[in-house]
Design a protein around this motif. Sequence first.
Motif, mmCIF file in Angstrom:
data_model
loop_
_atom_site.group_PDB
_atom_site.id
_atom_site.type_symbol
_atom_site.label_atom_id
_atom_site.label_comp_id
_atom_site.label_asym_id
_atom_site.label_seq_id
_atom_site.Cartn_x
_atom_site.Cartn_y
_atom_site.Cartn_z
ATOM 1 N N HIS A 1 0.793 -1.227 0.000
ATOM 2 C CA HIS A 1 0.000 0.000 0.000
ATOM 3 C C HIS A 1 0.823 1.275 0.000
ATOM 4 N N ASP A 2 2.120 1.149 -0.097
ATOM 5 C CA ASP A 2 2.958 2.334 -0.060
ATOM 6 C C ASP A 2 2.713 3.228 -1.267
ATOM 7 N N ARG A 3 2.483 2.604 -2.418
ATOM 8 C CA ARG A 3 2.380 3.361 -3.664
ATOM 9 C C ARG A 3 1.204 4.345 -3.644
ATOM 10 N N TRP A 4 0.008 3.854 -3.312
ATOM 11 C CA TRP A 4 -1.130 4.759 -3.391
ATOM 12 C C TRP A 4 -1.089 5.778 -2.257
ATOM 13 N N LEU A 5 -0.500 5.398 -1.130
ATOM 14 C CA LEU A 5 -0.370 6.373 -0.056
ATOM 15 C C LEU A 5 0.574 7.504 -0.472
ATOM 16 N N ARG A 6 1.627 7.172 -1.191
ATOM 17 C CA ARG A 6 2.527 8.219 -1.665
ATOM 18 C C ARG A 6 1.828 9.144 -2.648
#
Lengths: 203, 188
Positions: free
Chosen positions: A45-50
């Motif tokens: 989930h790091d990508r969409w949070l970034r």
Amino acid sequence: MKRPAAASTMTEPMSASATGETLRSLTAAAHWNGRPAADQLVREHDRWLRSVIYGITGRAELVDDVAQQVWLQVCQRLDSLKAPDRQRSWLYAIARNAALDLSRAQRRLQQRTNSLETVPEPDGGARGASPVGSVLRGELQERLLRAISALPALYREPFALRHLEGWSYAEIGELLELPIETVETRLVRARRLLQEMLKGVAL
Amino acid sequence: MTHWIWNDAMKEALDLERLISRVLDDEAGPQERKTLRRLERQDPEFAALAEEYAWLDREAGAAMRAALGRAALPAPGRKDPPAWRYAPLAAAACLALMLGWFGPQRQASPTGGVQTAQAGQSWFLPTTPARSVSETDESSLTRLDRPYQRHVAVDRDWIIVPGDEPGEFLVLELNKIHKVAVAIQQDF
């Protein structure tokens, strides 16, 4: 208020709802297994949070700072998460608060201090010997990023999610808890503001 | 006090912008797309506006992705091709399978002819085993050499780098030099 319909699945990048079950199972595992499952949460989930962080701050150089803060808070507060169905909203709320806090801190710092020397932006040697086209391309990208940064966060956030994650109106609305019509209106206004700010830029 | 007059022209302009936006976001239905194409044919100014919005969308998206080090997104609105489009690919796959199972079993020519595949070996396998890039790179790097990052205009006091094992992290503390100019005021 019209609630967005269930989002369609996407293969890559990850859709807003396709891995809801995965997120629940990962969080449940994290409670028992500690770090390994938390590490997998980050990877998933790091990508969409970034993308959310960039949408709120409007500055790419702050994304790494905020993302680290977010994941540290997630790891620290994981035990307090009670509702598995609200995990995406929970992650979004942490990211949003962290992004807003850092944005405010940056603005206060800029207001209080005046630096005599500015650190030069790394250009990777592109300006020295590259063709004119590359230089112009770099300048165009800078203008675009400045214009995007100047957008109100209200419009920039859905605009960033649309372009960085390729999410539909329904998926964006589900995350931001907005009706589809509101998401659509904010995207229209974001585009209009960008068009006004960049009038005269050659196509 | 300012009174907003919502006239038909403003409403029509918003509707047109909304139509363009929906098409750009791949949210428009077939009828909306048809309407957009018709308006573009009928009104050159509208066509220019639609083209400007499309260009802006492409460039803004590319700029954001470049700023965050992202690859381009897959093209929107790509529909699955009809089944007959897969026929050549299916035929090529069948041929490849057949060659793999029933490929030529010629013996090597005594005069040094063309190298043929060994019995039972696929023609499409690489002749040399793939070399792991990570093995080569890792052996030449020390732990302190990874990773190389340059940070400009950030306030971080530390950097967290994921380690090799899940849950393992390397925490690097930054030594920053702050340059701050303080205004000196002289009172008389």
